[in-house]
Write an enzyme that holds these catalytic residues in place. Structure first.
Site, PDB file in Angstrom:
ATOM      1  N   LYS A 168       0.826  -1.211   0.000  1.00  0.00           N
ATOM      2  CA  LYS A 168       0.000   0.000   0.000  1.00  0.00           C
ATOM      3  C   LYS A 168       0.866   1.268   0.000  1.00  0.00           C
ATOM      4  O   LYS A 168       2.052   1.204   0.271  1.00  0.00           O
ATOM      5  CB  LYS A 168      -0.971  -0.030   1.194  1.00  0.00           C
ATOM      6  CG  LYS A 168      -1.907  -1.253   1.185  1.00  0.00           C
ATOM      7  CD  LYS A 168      -2.962  -1.196   0.084  1.00  0.00           C
ATOM      8  CE  LYS A 168      -3.502  -2.545  -0.319  1.00  0.00           C
ATOM      9  NZ  LYS A 168      -4.509  -3.135   0.525  1.00  0.00           N
TER      10      LYS A 168
HETATM   11  C1  LIG Z   1      -5.507  -4.217   0.926  1.00  0.00           C
HETATM   12  C2  LIG Z   1      -6.937  -3.942   0.954  1.00  0.00           C
HETATM   13  C3  LIG Z   1      -7.706  -4.154   2.114  1.00  0.00           C
HETATM   14  C4  LIG Z   1      -7.189  -4.874   3.311  1.00  0.00           C
HETATM   15  O1  LIG Z   1      -6.119  -4.248   3.933  1.00  0.00           O
HETATM   16  P1  LIG Z   1      -5.339  -5.033   5.097  1.00  0.00           P
HETATM   17  O2  LIG Z   1      -4.571  -3.949   5.789  1.00  0.00           O
HETATM   18  O3  LIG Z   1      -4.453  -6.034   4.436  1.00  0.00           O
HETATM   19  O4  LIG Z   1      -6.343  -5.648   5.975  1.00  0.00           O
HETATM   20  C5  LIG Z   1      -9.024  -3.745   2.124  1.00  0.00           C
HETATM   21  N1  LIG Z   1      -9.575  -3.194   1.033  1.00  0.00           N
HETATM   22  C6  LIG Z   1      -8.892  -2.990  -0.104  1.00  0.00           C
HETATM   23  C7  LIG Z   1      -9.571  -2.351  -1.270  1.00  0.00           C
HETATM   24  C8  LIG Z   1      -7.556  -3.383  -0.187  1.00  0.00           C
HETATM   25  O5  LIG Z   1      -6.878  -3.229  -1.334  1.00  0.00           O
END
Ligand SMILES: *Cc1c(COP(=O)(O)O)cnc(C)c1O
Length: 386
Positions: free
Chosen positions: A186
Site C-alpha cells: 500500500k
Molecule cells: C488491501 C486492501 C484491504 C485490506 O487491507 P489489510 O490492511 O491487508 O487488511 C481492504 N480493502 C482494499 C480495497 C484493499 O486493497
C-alpha cells in the site's frame, strides 16, 4: 531476461524507518505504546481529522467500524464487487450481508446511479462501503447525499487512498468512519497495519475499547483518586486488533514521506499516460472532481482494447513477465469467487461492468523507488508487445 526482474510492487523503506525500529527495540516497549500514540496523532493531523486509531490491519479497522455503527445479523451493507475480499468479508463477520452494486465503467468506483436504484429497492440497508479504487476518490457528494436521504452510514475503504483528494479535500473527511491499510504493497506501508479515522468521538471510544479485548483502564466508578496501574475492567468480548510500536515506528516515517511518495507515483502515472496515447489501451480515467494530483496512484490500471488485439489479457501478462516485468490484476471481482458466488447464487453477468473491467485489466508497476529507466523499460516492453 538479462536485466534484473522489475517487481510489480516494492515498499520504500529508508534509514529513518530502520533507525526508528532499532530505537523501539532498544526501548523495551514493543507493543502498543508511545510510538502508536505519536503515529495516531500525526496521522490525524495529516488527514485533518479529529481522531485516528491505529489497528493491525485495514480489515480489522473495517470490522470495528461496522460493529461500532451497529451492524447486526441480517442487516445489509452496500459495497462494490470490484474490490479485495476484505471489504465484504467484514460484513459477514457480523452476520450481515453485502449487497453488491456494479461499478462505473470509467472510474471503476461504485456507480452512483446504480447505488440509488439499490437503495430504493433494498430494505434494511444500514451502511455503504465505498472503495476508492486505485486511489481515485468515489463520487462522495452523491454518496453522502444518498446516505442522508436513506439514513445509512458511510464507512470508507481507503486502503488505496493515501492521499486522495475529492473536490480538493482529503479522503478521510467525508464518511462517518474511514479506514486505511499499511499492508506491504500500500502507499504507506508498515508490513501489516491500518488506521481508522473519524470525527465522531463516541465511535472512536467504542472502537478503542473493542480494539484491545474490551478492556478499559479509565475507571472512575470505584471512588478512588487513582486507578491502580494493575487494575482494568473487561466491558465486552473485544478483539486483539492493536498495532505494535514496531510497526508504528515504520509508519511514522512512511507518513512523513507520504507526499513525496505520492509526487513520484503521480509523475510515473503521467509518463505512462503520455506514452500510451496511441496504443490500443485505455489509460486511467480521471473524474473532474479528482484530477491528476488528487488521485493517490496506488495502482495504475490499464484496460486492454481486446477487440483490437490478437492476444488476451493473460497472454499480455506472460509477455510482460518474459520481458522482465511484474504486473498484477485488480481485481478478480468478488461475485466470481467461489465463496461469494455460492453464498448468494451469483452469476458472472450479474455485474457486467465489473466482469468486463476485470477481463481487460492489468496493473503496472508504480512505486516511488522506480527509476526513470525502469519506467521506460515498462513503456518499451508494452510498445513492443503491442
Ligand atoms: C488491501 C486492501 C484491504 C485490506 O487491507 P489489510 O490492511 O491487508 O487488511 C481492504 N480493502 C482494499 C480495497 C484493499 O486493497
Amino acid at each position: 531476461m538479462s536485466e534484473q526482474f522489475l517487481p510489480f510492487a516494492l515498499p520504500c523503506i529508508g534509514e529513518e524507518e530502520i533507525n526508528e525500529v532499532v530505537d523501539t527495540l532498544r526501548s523495551g516497549w514493543l507493543t502498543s505504546g508511545p510510538k502508536v500514540k505519536r503515529f495516531e496523532s500525526e496521522f490525524a493531523d495529516y488527514i485533518g481529522a479529529s481522531h485516528a486509531l491505529a489497528v493491525n490491519s485495514c480489515t480489522a479497522g473495517l470490522h470495528l467500524a461496522l460493529e461500532t455503527i451497529g451492524i447486526q445479523a441480517n442487516d445489509k451493507v452496500i459495497t462494490s464487487p470490484y474490490t479485495f475480499t476484505a471489504t465484504a468479508e467484514v460484513i459477514r463477520y457480523l452476520g450481515a450481508h453485502p449487497i453488491f452494486v456494479d461499478i462505473d465503467p470509467k472510474t471503476f468506483n461504485l456507480d452512483p446511479n446504480q447505488l440509488e436504484l439499490c437503495l430504493k429497492r433494498e430494505k434494511n440497508v444500514k451502511a455503504i462501503i465505498p472503495v476508492h479504487f486505485a486511489g481515485q476518490a468515489c463520487e462522495m457528494d452523491t454518496i453522502l447525499q444518498l446516505a442522508r436521504t436513506y439514513q445509512v452510514k458511510v464507512i470508507e475503504d481507503a486502503a488505496h487512498a493515501l492521499p486522495s483528494l475529492y473536490n480538493g479535500r482529503k479522503v478521510g473527511n467525508f464518511g462517518d468512519i474511514t479506514v486505511y491499510s499499511f499492508y506491504v504493497t500500500k502507499p504507506v506501508a508498515t508490513g501489516e497495519g491500518g488506521m481508522i479515522v473519524s470525527d465522531n468521538a463516541d465511535y472512536i471510544e467504542k472502537m478503542r475499547l473493542m480494539r484491545l479485548h474490551g478492556i478499559t483502564r479509565d475507571i472512575f466508578k470505584h471512588n478512588v483518586a487513582h486507578t491502580p496501574s494493575w487494575y482494568y475492567e473487561v466491558m465486552a468480548a473485544g478483539y486483539k486488533y492493536n498495532l505494535s510500536d514496531i510497526m508504528a515506528a515504520i509508519g511514522i516515517h512512511q507518513l512523513a514521506k507520504a507526499d513525496q511518495f505520492h509526487q513520484r507515483r503521480a509523475e510515473i502515472a503521467a509518463q505512462y499516460t503520455q506514452a500510451f496515447v496511441d496504443l490500443p489501451i485505455n489509460t486511467p480515467y480521471l473524474h473532474p472532481q479528482v484530477n491528476h494530483f488528487g488521485h493517490a496512484w496506488h495502482l495504475y490500471v490499464i484496460q486492454l482494447q481486446l477487440e483490437k488485439l490478437s492476444f488476451d489479457r493473460d497472454s499480455f501478462i506472460t509477455q510482460m513477465h518474459d520481458a522482465g516485468i511484474g504486473t498484477s490484476v485488480h481485481f478478480i471481482p468478488l461475485h466470481i469467487h467461489p465463496y461469494w458466488q455460492t453464498l448468494y447464487d451469483l452469476k458472472p453477468e450479474d455485474f457486467p461492468i465489473a466482469l468486463a473491467t476485470y477481463q481487460r485489466a492489468v496493473s503496472l508497476p508504480i512505486y516511488p523507488s522506480m527509476t526513470d529507466a525502469e519506467v521506460k523499460k515498462v513503456i518499451t516492453a508494452i510498445r513492443t508487445i503491442m
